[in-house]
Motif scaffolding. Structure first.
Motif, PDB file in Angstrom:
ATOM      1  N   SER A   1       0.795  -1.299   0.038  1.00 20.96           N
ATOM      2  CA  SER A   1      -0.026  -0.128  -0.259  1.00 20.96           C
ATOM      3  C   SER A   1       0.642   1.486   0.073  1.00 20.96           C
ATOM      4  CB  SER A   1      -1.109  -0.030   1.284  1.00 20.96           C
ATOM      5  OG  SER A   1      -1.831   0.971   0.921  1.00 20.96           O
ATOM      6  N   PRO A   2       1.421   1.702   1.205  1.00 23.70           N
ATOM      7  CA  PRO A   2       2.170   2.910   0.967  1.00 23.70           C
ATOM      8  C   PRO A   2       3.242   2.977   0.059  1.00 23.70           C
ATOM      9  CG  PRO A   2       1.924   2.139   3.429  1.00 23.70           C
ATOM     10  CD  PRO A   2       1.386   1.131   2.417  1.00 23.70           C
ATOM     11  N   MET A   3       3.946   1.896  -0.237  1.00 21.30           N
ATOM     12  CA  MET A   3       5.096   2.000  -1.132  1.00 21.30           C
ATOM     13  C   MET A   3       4.597   1.482  -2.545  1.00 21.30           C
ATOM     14  SD  MET A   3       8.141  -0.348   0.901  1.00 21.30           S
ATOM     15  CE  MET A   3       9.174  -0.403  -0.178  1.00 21.30           C
ATOM     16  N   GLY A   4       3.496   0.635  -2.918  1.00 19.99           N
ATOM     17  CA  GLY A   4       3.375   0.516  -4.039  1.00 19.99           C
ATOM     18  C   GLY A   4       1.931   0.879  -4.740  1.00 19.99           C
ATOM     19  N   PHE A   5       1.069   1.780  -3.851  1.00 21.52           N
ATOM     20  CA  PHE A   5      -0.313   2.072  -4.115  1.00 21.52           C
ATOM     21  C   PHE A   5      -0.544   3.474  -3.911  1.00 21.52           C
ATOM     22  CE2 PHE A   5      -4.945   2.135  -3.723  1.00 21.52           C
ATOM     23  CZ  PHE A   5      -5.260   1.643  -5.077  1.00 21.52           C
ATOM     24  N   THR A   6      -0.356   4.153  -2.796  1.00 17.27           N
ATOM     25  CA  THR A   6      -0.671   5.524  -2.468  1.00 17.27           C
ATOM     26  C   THR A   6       0.334   6.422  -2.970  1.00 17.27           C
ATOM     27  OG1 THR A   6       0.443   5.244  -0.137  1.00 17.27           O
ATOM     28  CG2 THR A   6      -1.950   4.752  -0.465  1.00 17.27           C
ATOM     29  N   THR A   7       1.497   6.183  -3.401  1.00 13.35           N
ATOM     30  CA  THR A   7       2.181   6.896  -4.056  1.00 13.35           C
ATOM     31  C   THR A   7       1.416   7.607  -5.347  1.00 13.35           C
ATOM     32  OG1 THR A   7       2.979   5.222  -5.497  1.00 13.35           O
ATOM     33  CG2 THR A   7       4.489   5.777  -3.350  1.00 13.35           C
ATOM     34  N   GLU A   8       0.736   6.940  -5.763  1.00 19.42           N
ATOM     35  CA  GLU A   8      -0.151   7.683  -7.116  1.00 19.42           C
ATOM     36  C   GLU A   8      -1.223   8.796  -6.396  1.00 19.42           C
ATOM     37  OE1 GLU A   8       0.143   7.254 -10.277  1.00 19.42           O
ATOM     38  OE2 GLU A   8       1.817   5.502 -10.033  1.00 19.42           O
ATOM     39  N   ASP A   9      -1.610   8.426  -5.210  1.00 16.52           N
ATOM     40  CA  ASP A   9      -2.506   9.471  -4.610  1.00 16.52           C
ATOM     41  C   ASP A   9      -1.773  10.912  -4.222  1.00 16.52           C
ATOM     42  OD1 ASP A   9      -5.196   7.960  -4.200  1.00 16.52           O
ATOM     43  OD2 ASP A   9      -3.847   6.645  -3.169  1.00 16.52           O
TER      44      ASP A   9
END
Length: 413
Positions: A359-367
């Motif tokens: 999540s923090p490393m692979g997903f929310t970076t786009e947010d």
């Protein structure tokens, strides 16, 4: 409480009402005016300020929350939060923290020495017997520590319980909390809240590492079916809190492909999200069968996502206002545990593997990329008045109205 149709209509209204504007920015009051006014946050709430592991005993740490400069101090096993500014001539203690005793701080410039617990001036070392002692002081802040997080109360009302200001479940005894390192995002905190809850923002996650690695398609938008939002939204407004609302995924309309109409007789062009290519509608439906994701936004600025990135995992976020242009992004992975061994496994290894990496490393970076992409428009170009809302934005306007109605107070700039 569960929203009925009337409540939904009154709270959300019709987003298209706010589409019309002239070339001049229209600054008429909006139904969510307090949300617009809350440039640096809502006052009279507990906020996460730092992770416990980053403030060992004998250390201090400067933070800025809601525009207020604060010094966190841990000495002799006790936590303090004080104004990071000497009452004499305003220098910041954090430039050269000086502690001659475990319960005082001394200004490195002119030796003014203050109590850490109540902020009162105890003495001035180079002026023994100074008549100002006990009569002037610096501001102190209520402080609590739980789940490896240091919380500070920003406000002046009667102190609420910490549990009233955090998303449900976070403080539960059987909830193990894994924390990734918080960091500053170059966007206003409100853009964080709206991005996290926005049901039609999922399109950006089709290029997230987690999505691509898993081969799991994200939709172009997961929008509540028109007329059924009262069935998917659960509102919590009980005193003293927590207050917020949650959207269940069961009634979402999921769009994986769409068409760009041809122009002047040209061919229509079908657009399909990357990981949905080659999959039938039945296959896509099966991939989401039994999905029980629920997204909730809670005052003052906390997000809770149940069963994400995997079932039984809860993702928590805070978008803590720092100033008008930045916020501190706190992210936590929660897991219900039945034993101390399960808790240790989550905190030492599993939380990293099954939440942080995904999540923090692979997903929310786009947010973060999206929030920072909106900042100039909302921060410099009157975006709160120039925005052109469309149908799915009704769920964002629902939050704006909810927060405007239920927030305790607006922090003044």
């Amino acid at each position: 409480m569960k929203a009925d149709k009337k409540f939904e209509e009154d709270l959300a209204g019709d987003a298209s009402v706010y589409l019309e504007r002239t070339d001049d920015v229209q600054k008429a009051r909006r139904p969510w005016q307090r949300w617009i006014e809350a440039k640096i946050g809502f006052r009279n709430y507990w906020y996460p300020a730092a992770l416990s592991r980053n403030l060992p005993d004998g250390e201090s740490r400067a933070v800025k929350l809601l525009g207020e400069e604060i010094l966190l101090v841990r000495r002799a096993g006790r936590l303090y939060a004080i104004e990071d500014r000497c009452a004499h001539r305003g220098v910041r203690f954090s430039k050269r923290p000086l502690f001659y005793t475990d319960d005082t701080i001394t200004c490195w410039y002119h030796t003014f020495t203050y109590n850490l617990d109540d902020g009162k001036l105890r003495c001035v070392l180079n002026d023994p017997g100074c008549p100002m002692a006990g009569k002037v002081g610096i501001k102190t802040y209520p402080i609590e520590e739980s789940k490896g997080v240091i919380f500070i109360f920003i406000g002046d009302m009667e102190l609420p319980l910490l549990k009233c200001d955090v998303p449900p479940g976070f403080l539960d005894e059987d909830m193990a909390i894994y924390a990734t390192e918080p960091y500053v995002v170059n966007a206003n905190w409100r853009l964080g809240c709206e991005n996290g809850f926005d049901p039609s923002h999922h399109f950006i996650h089709n290029w997230s590492k987690f999505t691509l690695d898993a081969g799991f398609p994200m939709t172009m938008g997961m929008v509540g079916k028109k007329g059924s939002r009262h069935e998917t939204m659960k509102f919590e407004v009980n005193e003293p809190g927590p207050k917020g609302f949650t959207r269940k995924s069961a009634q979402w309309e999921m769009i994986f492909e769409s068409t760009i109409p041809g122009r002047e007789g040209g061919k229509d062009v079908k657009v399909i999200v990357p990981c949905a290519k080659g999959k039938s509608s039945e296959q896509l439906k099966a991939m989401f069968e039994g999905s029980d994701v629920a997204v909730g936004l809670w005052l003052p600025c906390g997000l809770k996502v149940d069963n994400f990135p995997f079932p039984t995992v809860t993702h928590y976020e805070w978008y803590v206002p720092k100033d008008e242009k930045t916020h501190i992004y706190f992210q936590f992975g929660g897991k219900r545990v039945k034993s101390r061994d399960e808790e240790e496994a989550w905190l030492k290894e599993d939380g990293h593997n099954f939440w942080e990496v995904q999540s923090p490393m692979g997903f929310t970076t786009e947010d973060v990329f999206a929030r920072e992409g909106m900042e100039k428009f909302y921060g410099e170009e009157e975006g709160w008045y120039r925005e052109r809302l469309y149908g799915p934005d009704v769920e964002i306007t629902m939050w704006r109205k909810f927060a405007s109605e239920h927030a305790r107070a607006v922090q003044k700039v």
